[in-house]
Design a protein around this motif. Structure first.
Motif, short mmCIF file in Angstrom:
data_model
loop_
_atom_site.label_atom_id
_atom_site.label_comp_id
_atom_site.label_asym_id
_atom_site.label_seq_id
_atom_site.Cartn_x
_atom_site.Cartn_y
_atom_site.Cartn_z
N HIS A 1 0.82 -1.22 0.00
CA HIS A 1 0.00 0.00 0.00
C HIS A 1 0.86 1.27 0.00
CE1 HIS A 1 -2.62 -3.13 1.74
NE2 HIS A 1 -3.62 -2.44 1.24
N HIS A 2 2.15 1.11 0.22
CA HIS A 2 3.07 2.25 0.27
C HIS A 2 2.65 3.26 1.35
CE1 HIS A 2 5.04 0.78 -3.34
NE2 HIS A 2 3.85 0.69 -3.92
N SER B 1 7.70 -0.29 3.69
CA SER B 1 6.79 -1.21 2.98
C SER B 1 7.51 -2.03 1.91
CB SER B 1 5.63 -0.43 2.37
OG SER B 1 6.07 0.42 1.33
N VAL B 2 8.46 -1.43 1.20
CA VAL B 2 9.16 -2.17 0.16
C VAL B 2 9.98 -3.30 0.77
CG1 VAL B 2 10.94 -2.01 -1.62
CG2 VAL B 2 9.24 -0.19 -1.40
N ILE C 1 4.32 -9.26 -6.21
CA ILE C 1 3.97 -8.05 -5.45
C ILE C 1 3.13 -7.14 -6.35
CG2 ILE C 1 4.84 -5.99 -4.29
CD1 ILE C 1 7.40 -7.48 -3.67
N TYR C 2 2.04 -6.62 -5.80
CA TYR C 2 1.21 -5.65 -6.51
C TYR C 2 1.08 -4.40 -5.65
CZ TYR C 2 -0.15 -9.14 -9.94
OH TYR C 2 -0.14 -10.07 -10.96
N SER C 3 1.01 -3.26 -6.31
CA SER C 3 0.82 -2.00 -5.59
C SER C 3 -0.66 -1.66 -5.51
CB SER C 3 1.56 -0.86 -6.31
OG SER C 3 2.96 -1.04 -6.22
N ALA C 4 -1.06 -1.13 -4.37
CA ALA C 4 -2.44 -0.67 -4.19
C ALA C 4 -2.45 0.85 -4.19
CB ALA C 4 -3.00 -1.19 -2.87
#
Length: 339
Positions: A65-66, A71-72, A92-95
């Motif tokens: 979610h950054h 988070s990374v 991994i996917y970004s929200a």
């Protein structure tokens, strides 16, 4: 390796029942104890080459979610642990989370997360996603539903299955998932947001529930979970009844898509069924699930309000009672959004 905790055997059994036996199932993993324990239970089935789940495959999806400076790093460590368990593919996917969203930070994060889940399913060819909600999450959800006063379905808490999503860990506690992680030497991450009282769920988790257990009864959490089980069964029955009644009250829609319900037999329905029929009609017209206040306003059109409407609902649906002297007299008219 030390003897496996009893919770691991229960987790494996429940996860096995939730997997797609003929295709790819993804485990949604945040790096916390709950989702890593879920991944460990699923990996046991992924490695098996015999039995009814021999063709089942399990991968992992990590959503970043950054929202945290680490988070990374957390996402990368989570991927490494999922791969060490033997899961594959793992991505991994970004929200996308709008911090200024009118939904609030928790709801905005959830929306972004589920969008990422659906993207992962499409790109990886998965048909199911396992989510790691536990009995503790269930208790918190029921208490939040009670605070909102939003009815039986809300008190039913988190459903074990909805669409492609499965939640096989609802009978396990956080203590159970931590024991599973320790057994597998998994290093879980403690999200600071989970104990931040600025977030409503975190406040319930860290302050409200402990207070109620201390002041009322130590079994208060178990009582909430039992309430969810009872409420879910009641809600399922009432919703099924409403789905049977709905088409018997419905007339053919006009070319514009408006729905017409016969007022007299609708008025004769018990309130619990009548409200659900009205919600079904709104959904069928393309509207959003109406709030209790808006649904009550629509129900008054049925039960004898002097006003014939219209009542405006979220999703740009309107509802009115047919005027005397017109072909719509004696009917409740649900009008879909224009354009």
């Amino acid at each position: 390796m030390a003897k496996a905790p009893q919770s691991l055997h229960r987790a494996r059994k429940a996860v096995g029942e939730a997997l797609n036996p003929q295709g790819l199932t993804l485990v949604a993993c945040s790096g916390g104890a709950d989702s890593l324990a879920l991944a460990a239970a699923a990996a046991w089935h992924h490695r098996r080459t015999t039995g009814p789940l021999a063709d089942a495959k399990v991968g992992g999806v990590v959503v970043d979610h950054h929202l945290h400076p680490d988070s990374v790093e957390v996402s990368g460590r989570t991927v490494s642990q999922l791969k060490s368990l033997g899961l594959g593919p793992v991505r991994i996917y970004s929200a996308d989370v709008d911090p200024e969203s009118s939904l609030g930070p928790e709801a905005a994060a959830r929306t972004g997360r589920y969008q990422a889940f659906r993207q992962a399913m499409t790109e990886l060819g998965a048909t199911r996603i396992l989510l790691a909600h536990t009995a503790d999450d269930q208790a918190e959800q029921v208490l939040l539903g009670l605070a909102r006063g939003s009815g039986t379905r809300s008190l039913a808490g988190i459903p074990p299955a909805r669409g492609p999503f499965r939640r096989p860990m609802l009978h396990l506690t956080r203590a159970d998932t931590e024991a599973i992680c320790r057994h597998h030497d998994l290093d879980w991450w403690e999200d600071p947001a989970n104990s931040d009282p600025r977030y409503l769920r975190s406040k319930v988790r860290t302050q409200v529930l402990p207070y109620l257990e201390r002041e009322l009864t130590t079994s208060f959490r178990e009582s909430l979970i039992r309430t969810a089980q009872i409420a879910a069964a009641d809600a399922d029955y009432l919703e099924n009844q409403a789905k049977e009644v709905f088409p018997t009250l419905l007339e053919d829609p006009d070319p514009a898509g408006a729905l017409r319900l016969k007022l007299k037999p609708l008025r004769a329905q018990p309130p619990a069924i009548r409200r659900r029929v009205l919600a079904l009609a709104v959904a069928a017209a393309g509207g959003a699930n109406p709030s209790f206040e808006r649904l009550s306003a629509v129900e008054k059109l049925v039960t004898g309000s002097r006003s014939a409407g219209p009542v405006e609902l979220a999703g740009y649906v309107t509802v009115h009672r047919g005027a005397r002297g017109t072909s719509d007299y004696g009917k409740l008219v649900v009008v879909p959004p224009s354009g």
